[in-house]
Design an enzyme around this catalytic site. Structure first.
Site, PDB file in Angstrom:
ATOM      1  N   ASN A  41       0.746  -1.041   0.009  1.00 36.78           N
ATOM      2  CA  ASN A  41       0.076  -0.007  -0.157  1.00 36.78           C
ATOM      3  C   ASN A  41       0.676   1.290  -0.009  1.00 36.78           C
ATOM      4  O   ASN A  41       1.966   1.254   0.708  1.00 36.78           O
ATOM      5  CB  ASN A  41      -0.988   0.012   1.191  1.00 36.78           C
ATOM      6  CG  ASN A  41      -0.470  -0.170   2.505  1.00 36.78           C
ATOM      7  OD1 ASN A  41       0.583  -0.736   2.615  1.00 36.78           O
ATOM      8  ND2 ASN A  41      -0.999   0.420   3.648  1.00 36.78           N
ATOM      9  N   ILE A  42       0.404   2.222  -0.910  1.00 34.91           N
ATOM     10  CA  ILE A  42       1.096   3.577  -0.940  1.00 34.91           C
ATOM     11  C   ILE A  42       0.281   4.719  -0.469  1.00 34.91           C
ATOM     12  O   ILE A  42      -0.854   4.748  -1.522  1.00 34.91           O
ATOM     13  CB  ILE A  42       1.719   3.884  -2.220  1.00 34.91           C
ATOM     14  CG1 ILE A  42       2.336   2.378  -2.601  1.00 34.91           C
ATOM     15  CG2 ILE A  42       2.404   5.009  -2.589  1.00 34.91           C
ATOM     16  CD1 ILE A  42       2.823   2.471  -4.231  1.00 34.91           C
ATOM     17  N   GLU A  43       0.283   5.269   0.753  1.00 32.46           N
ATOM     18  CA  GLU A  43      -0.576   6.244   1.178  1.00 32.46           C
ATOM     19  C   GLU A  43      -0.210   7.729   0.662  1.00 32.46           C
ATOM     20  O   GLU A  43       0.929   7.857   0.127  1.00 32.46           O
ATOM     21  CB  GLU A  43      -0.676   6.416   2.754  1.00 32.46           C
ATOM     22  CG  GLU A  43      -1.357   5.016   2.861  1.00 32.46           C
ATOM     23  CD  GLU A  43      -1.548   4.559   4.404  1.00 32.46           C
ATOM     24  OE1 GLU A  43      -1.131   5.625   5.362  1.00 32.46           O
ATOM     25  OE2 GLU A  43      -2.384   3.934   4.861  1.00 32.46           O
ATOM     26  N   CYS A  52      -3.950   0.506  -2.592  1.00 29.94           N
ATOM     27  CA  CYS A  52      -3.849  -0.586  -1.792  1.00 29.94           C
ATOM     28  C   CYS A  52      -2.850  -1.680  -2.357  1.00 29.94           C
ATOM     29  O   CYS A  52      -2.669  -1.392  -3.534  1.00 29.94           O
ATOM     30  CB  CYS A  52      -5.246  -1.522  -1.898  1.00 29.94           C
ATOM     31  SG  CYS A  52      -6.667  -0.682  -1.078  1.00 29.94           S
ATOM     32  N   GLU A  54      -3.002  -4.648  -2.948  1.00 32.29           N
ATOM     33  CA  GLU A  54      -3.444  -5.753  -4.209  1.00 32.29           C
ATOM     34  C   GLU A  54      -3.527  -4.932  -5.677  1.00 32.29           C
ATOM     35  O   GLU A  54      -3.100  -5.576  -6.746  1.00 32.29           O
ATOM     36  CB  GLU A  54      -4.947  -6.179  -3.917  1.00 32.29           C
ATOM     37  CG  GLU A  54      -4.930  -6.965  -2.567  1.00 32.29           C
ATOM     38  CD  GLU A  54      -5.129  -6.053  -1.226  1.00 32.29           C
ATOM     39  OE1 GLU A  54      -4.785  -4.740  -1.252  1.00 32.29           O
ATOM     40  OE2 GLU A  54      -6.081  -6.374  -0.358  1.00 32.29           O
ATOM     41  N   CYS A  85     -10.151  -5.216   0.138  1.00 33.13           N
ATOM     42  CA  CYS A  85     -11.173  -4.129   0.270  1.00 33.13           C
ATOM     43  C   CYS A  85     -12.266  -4.354  -1.158  1.00 33.13           C
ATOM     44  O   CYS A  85     -11.822  -5.020  -2.084  1.00 33.13           O
ATOM     45  CB  CYS A  85     -10.818  -2.800   0.269  1.00 33.13           C
ATOM     46  SG  CYS A  85     -10.285  -2.117  -1.161  1.00 33.13           S
ATOM     47  N   CYS A  88     -10.692  -3.622  -4.754  1.00 29.10           N
ATOM     48  CA  CYS A  88      -9.616  -4.219  -4.830  1.00 29.10           C
ATOM     49  C   CYS A  88     -10.303  -5.758  -5.559  1.00 29.10           C
ATOM     50  O   CYS A  88      -9.807  -6.179  -6.354  1.00 29.10           O
ATOM     51  CB  CYS A  88      -8.655  -4.762  -3.817  1.00 29.10           C
ATOM     52  SG  CYS A  88      -7.427  -3.437  -3.685  1.00 29.10           S
TER      53      CYS A  88
END
Ligand code: THU
Length: 128
Positions: A41-43, A52, A54, A85, A88
Protein backbone atom coordinates in the site's frame (compact mmCIF):
# COMPACT_ATOMS: atom_id res chain seq x y z
CA UNK A 1 5.85 -21.22 6.40
CA UNK A 2 6.78 -23.00 3.18
CA UNK A 3 4.69 -21.20 0.55
CA UNK A 4 6.94 -18.76 -1.32
CA UNK A 5 3.94 -16.65 -2.35
CA UNK A 6 3.08 -16.00 1.30
CA UNK A 7 6.69 -15.07 1.99
CA UNK A 8 6.70 -12.72 -1.01
CA UNK A 9 3.58 -10.93 0.30
CA UNK A 10 5.13 -10.55 3.76
CA UNK A 11 8.33 -9.24 2.18
CA UNK A 12 6.42 -6.78 -0.04
CA UNK A 13 4.70 -5.46 3.09
CA UNK A 14 8.09 -4.22 4.30
CA UNK A 15 7.99 -1.58 1.54
CA UNK A 16 4.56 -0.21 2.52
CA UNK A 17 4.30 3.57 2.60
CA UNK A 18 1.67 3.96 5.33
CA UNK A 19 2.57 7.04 7.43
CA UNK A 20 -1.10 7.96 8.00
CA UNK A 21 -2.82 4.70 8.89
CA UNK A 22 0.31 2.79 9.97
CA UNK A 23 -1.51 -0.24 8.54
CA UNK A 24 1.03 -1.95 6.32
CA UNK A 25 -0.14 -4.34 3.61
CA UNK A 26 1.77 -6.47 1.10
CA UNK A 27 0.50 -8.52 -1.83
CA UNK A 28 2.00 -11.08 -4.16
CA UNK A 29 0.12 -12.15 -7.29
CA UNK A 30 1.21 -15.34 -9.04
CA UNK A 31 0.71 -15.44 -12.80
CA UNK A 32 0.09 -18.52 -14.94
CA UNK A 33 3.82 -18.82 -15.64
CA UNK A 34 4.57 -18.95 -11.90
CA UNK A 35 6.00 -15.45 -11.81
CA UNK A 36 5.32 -13.31 -8.73
CA UNK A 37 4.17 -9.67 -9.02
CA UNK A 38 4.32 -7.85 -5.71
CA UNK A 39 2.81 -4.66 -4.32
CA UNK A 40 2.40 -2.71 -1.10
CA UNK A 41 0.00 0.00 0.00
CA UNK A 42 1.11 3.51 -0.90
CA UNK A 43 -0.64 6.27 1.02
CA UNK A 44 -0.97 9.94 0.16
CA UNK A 45 -1.59 13.05 2.26
CA UNK A 46 -4.91 13.48 0.46
CA UNK A 47 -5.88 10.04 1.86
CA UNK A 48 -8.19 9.47 -1.14
CA UNK A 49 -5.31 8.89 -3.54
CA UNK A 50 -4.02 5.98 -1.48
CA UNK A 51 -3.36 2.78 -3.41
CA UNK A 52 -3.96 -0.64 -1.91
CA UNK A 53 -1.30 -3.33 -2.09
CA UNK A 54 -3.47 -5.63 -4.19
CA UNK A 55 -4.12 -3.05 -6.89
CA UNK A 56 -0.44 -2.08 -7.03
CA UNK A 57 0.43 -5.76 -7.57
CA UNK A 58 -2.32 -6.24 -10.19
CA UNK A 59 -1.47 -3.14 -12.18
CA UNK A 60 2.25 -3.91 -12.08
CA UNK A 61 1.50 -7.39 -13.42
CA UNK A 62 -0.75 -6.13 -16.20
CA UNK A 63 1.76 -3.46 -17.17
CA UNK A 64 4.41 -6.16 -17.54
CA UNK A 65 2.25 -8.20 -19.88
CA UNK A 66 0.86 -10.86 -17.54
CA UNK A 67 -2.73 -11.77 -18.39
CA UNK A 68 -3.58 -14.97 -16.49
CA UNK A 69 -3.25 -15.55 -12.76
CA UNK A 70 -3.43 -18.38 -10.25
CA UNK A 71 -3.37 -16.94 -6.72
CA UNK A 72 -2.81 -13.80 -4.70
CA UNK A 73 -1.40 -13.64 -1.18
CA UNK A 74 -2.22 -10.64 1.00
CA UNK A 75 -0.21 -9.87 4.14
CA UNK A 76 -1.25 -7.56 6.97
CA UNK A 77 -0.61 -7.53 10.70
CA UNK A 78 -4.07 -7.99 12.13
CA UNK A 79 -5.62 -10.53 14.49
CA UNK A 80 -8.48 -11.08 12.11
CA UNK A 81 -6.77 -11.73 8.79
CA UNK A 82 -7.45 -8.81 6.44
CA UNK A 83 -9.37 -9.59 3.23
CA UNK A 84 -9.16 -7.33 0.15
CA UNK A 85 -11.32 -4.19 0.18
CA UNK A 86 -14.29 -3.87 -2.17
CA UNK A 87 -12.42 -1.84 -4.79
CA UNK A 88 -9.64 -4.44 -4.90
CA UNK A 89 -12.16 -7.27 -5.23
CA UNK A 90 -13.58 -5.54 -8.31
CA UNK A 91 -10.13 -5.09 -9.89
CA UNK A 92 -9.03 -8.63 -9.05
CA UNK A 93 -12.23 -10.00 -10.60
CA UNK A 94 -11.61 -8.02 -13.79
CA UNK A 95 -8.08 -9.32 -14.31
CA UNK A 96 -7.92 -12.58 -12.40
CA UNK A 97 -11.43 -14.05 -12.25
CA UNK A 98 -12.12 -16.58 -9.53
CA UNK A 99 -8.59 -16.94 -8.16
CA UNK A 100 -7.48 -18.23 -4.78
CA UNK A 101 -7.04 -15.50 -2.17
CA UNK A 102 -4.52 -16.36 0.54
CA UNK A 103 -4.44 -14.20 3.66
CA UNK A 104 -1.45 -14.19 5.98
CA UNK A 105 -0.07 -12.30 8.96
CA UNK A 106 3.49 -12.09 10.29
CA UNK A 107 2.73 -14.77 12.90
CA UNK A 108 2.14 -17.27 10.12
CA UNK A 109 -1.64 -17.50 10.43
CA UNK A 110 -3.23 -18.14 7.04
CA UNK A 111 -6.62 -18.53 5.38
CA UNK A 112 -7.62 -19.50 1.85
CA UNK A 113 -10.69 -18.17 0.05
CA UNK A 114 -12.02 -18.05 -3.50
CA UNK A 115 -12.63 -14.58 -4.90
CA UNK A 116 -16.10 -15.70 -6.02
CA UNK A 117 -17.05 -16.34 -2.38
CA UNK A 118 -15.84 -12.89 -1.31
CA UNK A 119 -17.41 -11.19 -4.34
CA UNK A 120 -20.47 -13.23 -5.24
CA UNK A 121 -22.34 -11.14 -7.81
CA UNK A 122 -19.78 -9.04 -9.65
CA UNK A 123 -20.35 -6.34 -12.21
CA UNK A 124 -18.11 -7.19 -15.16
CA UNK A 125 -17.97 -7.28 -18.97
CA UNK A 126 -20.83 -9.78 -19.04
CA UNK A 127 -23.04 -7.10 -17.46
CA UNK A 128 -22.49 -4.61 -20.26
N1 THU B 1 -5.33 -1.44 2.33
C1 THU B 1 -4.76 -2.26 1.40
O1 THU B 1 -3.61 -2.07 1.00
N2 THU B 1 -5.51 -3.29 0.93
C2 THU B 1 -6.80 -3.55 1.28
O2 THU B 1 -7.46 -4.41 0.70
C3 THU B 1 -7.39 -2.81 2.41
C4 THU B 1 -6.69 -1.58 2.81
C5 THU B 1 -4.55 -0.30 2.82
C6 THU B 1 -5.06 1.04 2.37
C7 THU B 1 -4.55 1.94 3.47
O3 THU B 1 -3.23 2.35 3.16
C8 THU B 1 -4.51 1.05 4.69
O4 THU B 1 -4.57 -0.28 4.23
C9 THU B 1 -5.63 1.31 5.67
O5 THU B 1 -6.87 1.22 5.07
Amino acid sequence: MTDALLEAALQARENAHAPYSHFRVGAALEDSAGRFHTGCNIENATFGLTLCAERVAAFKAISEGARAFRRIAIAADSGTLAPPCGACRQILWEFCGDIEILLVNPRGQTESHRLKDLFPRPFDASSL
